[in-house]
Design a protein around this motif. Structure first.
Motif, PDB file in Angstrom:
ATOM      1  N   HIS A  33      64.049 -27.970 -55.785  1.00 47.13           N
ATOM      2  CA  HIS A  33      63.992 -27.773 -54.329  1.00 47.13           C
ATOM      3  C   HIS A  33      62.771 -28.493 -53.774  1.00 47.13           C
ATOM      4  O   HIS A  33      61.648 -28.039 -53.923  1.00 47.13           O
ATOM      5  N   HIS A  81      61.615 -31.502 -50.427  1.00 48.19           N
ATOM      6  CA  HIS A  81      62.022 -32.285 -49.246  1.00 48.19           C
ATOM      7  C   HIS A  81      61.229 -33.581 -49.269  1.00 48.19           C
ATOM      8  O   HIS A  81      60.004 -33.561 -49.154  1.00 48.19           O
ATOM      9  N   LYS A 133      72.897 -26.758 -49.674  1.00 47.74           N
ATOM     10  CA  LYS A 133      72.128 -25.662 -49.091  1.00 47.74           C
ATOM     11  C   LYS A 133      72.638 -25.399 -47.685  1.00 47.74           C
ATOM     12  O   LYS A 133      72.966 -26.336 -46.953  1.00 47.74           O
ATOM     13  N   TYR A 137      71.710 -22.827 -44.135  1.00 44.51           N
ATOM     14  CA  TYR A 137      70.632 -22.081 -43.489  1.00 44.51           C
ATOM     15  C   TYR A 137      71.217 -20.976 -42.616  1.00 44.51           C
ATOM     16  O   TYR A 137      72.183 -21.197 -41.890  1.00 44.51           O
ATOM     17  N   HIS A 147      69.339 -20.357 -47.518  1.00 47.87           N
ATOM     18  CA  HIS A 147      68.070 -19.975 -46.875  1.00 47.87           C
ATOM     19  C   HIS A 147      68.382 -18.728 -46.060  1.00 47.87           C
ATOM     20  O   HIS A 147      69.064 -18.794 -45.041  1.00 47.87           O
ATOM     21  N   CYS A 173      54.927 -21.895 -43.447  1.00 52.20           N
ATOM     22  CA  CYS A 173      56.180 -22.245 -44.111  1.00 52.20           C
ATOM     23  C   CYS A 173      57.127 -21.073 -43.914  1.00 52.20           C
ATOM     24  O   CYS A 173      56.702 -19.984 -43.535  1.00 52.20           O
ATOM     25  N   SER A 174      58.396 -21.311 -44.157  1.00 57.10           N
ATOM     26  CA  SER A 174      59.395 -20.254 -43.948  1.00 57.10           C
ATOM     27  C   SER A 174      60.293 -20.121 -45.170  1.00 57.10           C
ATOM     28  O   SER A 174      60.813 -21.150 -45.630  1.00 57.10           O
ATOM     29  N   ASP A 186      59.557 -26.125 -53.242  1.00 57.42           N
ATOM     30  CA  ASP A 186      59.908 -26.267 -51.824  1.00 57.42           C
ATOM     31  C   ASP A 186      58.917 -27.211 -51.139  1.00 57.42           C
ATOM     32  O   ASP A 186      58.485 -26.970 -50.008  1.00 57.42           O
ATOM     33  N   ASN A 203      57.081 -26.693 -40.270  1.00 55.53           N
ATOM     34  CA  ASN A 203      57.136 -25.704 -41.368  1.00 55.53           C
ATOM     35  C   ASN A 203      57.197 -26.371 -42.724  1.00 55.53           C
ATOM     36  O   ASN A 203      58.080 -27.172 -42.980  1.00 55.53           O
TER      37      ASN A 203
HETATM   38  O1  URP Z   1      58.924 -23.998 -44.487  1.00 53.63           O
HETATM   39  C1  URP Z   1      59.691 -24.535 -45.255  1.00 53.63           C
HETATM   40  N1  URP Z   1      60.108 -23.929 -46.329  1.00 53.63           N
HETATM   41  N2  URP Z   1      60.111 -25.787 -44.988  1.00 53.63           N
HETATM   42  C2  URP Z   1      61.065 -26.487 -45.679  1.00 53.63           C
HETATM   43  C3  URP Z   1      62.442 -26.219 -45.206  1.00 53.63           C
HETATM   44  C4  URP Z   1      63.102 -25.079 -45.915  1.00 53.63           C
HETATM   45  O2  URP Z   1      63.624 -24.213 -45.263  1.00 53.63           O
HETATM   46  O3  URP Z   1      63.105 -25.043 -47.149  1.00 53.63           O
END
Ligand code: URP
Ligand code: ZN
Ligand code: ZN
Length: 495
Positions: A60, A62, A153, A155, A185, A289-290, A317, A342
């Motif tokens: 995981h 980005h 994935k 959300y 998510h 972060c979320s 992440d 985030n």
């Molecule tokens: O805050 C986060 N985790 N940012 C990356 C996007 C996600 O939801 O994984």
């Protein structure tokens, strides 16, 4: 046996299940032999005093992706994969993220074109499905899955990405039919919206309110709802980046009931807390972060879940946004908490942090470490045994760990392009000193030895974890086999 290209000699080989004092012989980038004593190879690496582990599989991250605020991550496929390999990771699974109205096929082609000339290690893409139209689910998804993009994935929050429950069911049904694996998510969108509005109306704008606006009860509720929706459709799911006990107990309960619910957590939920959001000036923005950072009790709960097997996957992440106007401050120098991009960087420190805090402090053993950081994500995401193992015939993706090497974290020693690390000043014991990617020496003596573009796009198998349990007919109406008929994409005659 042909002459060995490379022999890793005298190390302690450890996998998710075994520990052996043996040499590893490599031919053409693959593991060709494991033996107590191998003949000399064309090249030799002395692993005396080192653990020889499967290279990490990052499930995981980005990379070169526009995030939920429309901001581009600091890392591209070069810096992101270089940073990964310095941290002992040899495979990355970033996302090909669909925006509203976009063709999923086009999105995958664009990400693949970005990655091809830059990635230094092997990679695949999870898909992000944000706009599950009939065209996407019935035309694009089946062929993409056949081509090896076997997981995606979804959300339950974020305005640009979230699916409502009806859409979640449609996507789950498509996943079941196609054999794809779904990551979720899970946060309650309306709880977040309501809290944000209330907080902003009352002038609460600082980063600390980010954590308050993403409540634990909302993470638990959404996890429970995702599980219930997956139960109706009878598909396994994996809940990503679990931050707190409230979500964890829902997952544990489902696992105890025999459902195939998998879970992932991340280093930030073990090493940082919401107090970090309260740092002076706007420093707290570095920690948004979320789901958000929680508290010490949550950290302990997550450690419990790691130890007792509730979590199968440990990912970073990695979502790196620079601490400037190109990243965290894209909306201006004094953004309120809802405007801060985030995400945290962490791809390089993912495995070292778990090694040091987990194995080093006696919370988990070395086999659990290998399982969480390499073998389990390889299995769940259709890469095993090519990745995540040290089996003959598998790729020679190997990390040599010095369990005694001590490192004080500063951003200067890392290789990402984020410009800061949330783990600044932490002491880590245990470090991957040499890393091999498909038999190529990738990192040695603190130097990168492999070239831009040397990584391959991986065609992944359907995940064996994605197989339904077969509980659907029971849930629906066994007498009429109603479940199977509802799930089929073919529309039957009236009954
Ligand atoms: O805050 C986060 N985790 N940012 C990356 C996007 C996600 O939801 O994984
Ligand atoms: Zn997420
Ligand atoms: Zn993420």
């Amino acid at each position: 046996m042909p002459e060995l290209d490379l022999v890793v000699r005298n190390g302690t080989v450890v996998t998710s299940s075994d520990r052996m004092a043996c040499d590893i012989g490599i031919v053409d980038g693959k593991i060709a032999a494991l033996s107590a004593r191998l003949d000399r190879g064309k090249q030799e690496i002395d692993a005396t005093g080192l653990y020889v582990l499967p290279g990490g599989v990052e499930g995981h991250c980005h990379i070169e992706q526009r995030g939920t605020h429309g901001v581009m991550t600091a890392d591209d496929f070069y810096t992101g994969t270089v940073s990964a390999v310095f941290g002992g990771t040899t495979t990355v699974l970033p996302f090909a993220a669909q925006g509203q109205g976009e063709s999923l096929r086009r999105v995958v082609e664009d990400y693949a074109a970005c990655a091809r000339p830059k990635a230094v290690i092997d990679y695949g893409f999870h898909l992000i499905i944000a706009d599950p139209t009939t065209q996407v689910l019935e035309q694009e998804l089946p062929s993409l899955i056949q081509e090896g993009f076997t997981s995606f994935k979804i959300y339950m929050t974020y305005d640009r990405l979230r699916l409502d429950d009806l859409q979640v069911l449609e996507v789950f049904a498509a996943a079941r039919e196609l054999g794809a694996f779904v990551m979720v998510h899970a946060e309650n969108h309306d709880m977040i919206r309501w809290l944000r509005k209330r907080l902003l109306e009352r002038g609460h704008v600082k980063p600390r309110y980010h954590a308050i606006s993403h409540p634990r009860v909302g993470e638990g509720e959404a996890a429970n709802r995702a599980i219930a929706l997956s139960r109706l459709i009878d598909i396994p799911i994996l809940i990503v980046h679990v931050s707190c006990e409230q979500a964890m107990v829902e997952i544990r309960k489902a696992q105890t009931a025999g459902l195939k619910v998998f879970a992932e957590t991340c280093p930030q939920y073990l090493c940082l807390t919401a107090k970090d959001l309260d740092r002076e000036a706007m420093e707290g923005a570095k920690f948004c972060c979320s789901p958000p950072l929680r508290d010490l009790a949550s950290q302990e709960a997550i450690w419990r879940g790691i130890r007792n097997g509730t979590f199968q996957v440990f990912s970073s992440d990695h979502a790196p946004y620079r601490f400037d106007e190109t990243g965290k401050f894209h909306a201006g120098p004094n953004p309120h908490f809802t405007q801060v991009a985030n995400g945290l960087p962490g791809i390089e420190l993912r495995a070292p942090l778990l090694f040091s805090e987990g194995v080093g402090k006696g919370r988990i053993d070395l086999h659990q470490f290998v399982a969480l950081t390499s073998t389990n994500p390889a299995k769940i995401y259709g890469l095993y045994p090519r990745k995540g193992s040290l089996a003959v015939g598998g790729d020679a993706d190997i990390a040599l760990w010095d369990p005694h090497k001590e490192v004080t974290v500063t951003h200067d020693i890392l290789h990402d392009a984020c410009g800061y690390t949330p783990y600044e000043g932490m002491r880590i014991k245990g470090w991957p000193v040499t890393v091999l990617s498909r038999g190529r020496v990738a990192v040695q003596d603190g130097q990168l030895k492999i070239a831009r573009g040397g990584g391959c796009l991986l065609k992944r198998e359907l995940s064996t974890a994605a197989r339904p349990l077969g509980v659907l007919e029971q849930e629906m109406d066994p007498a009429k086999n109603f479940g199977a008929s509802v799930l089929s994409s073919r529309v039957a005659q009236r009954t």
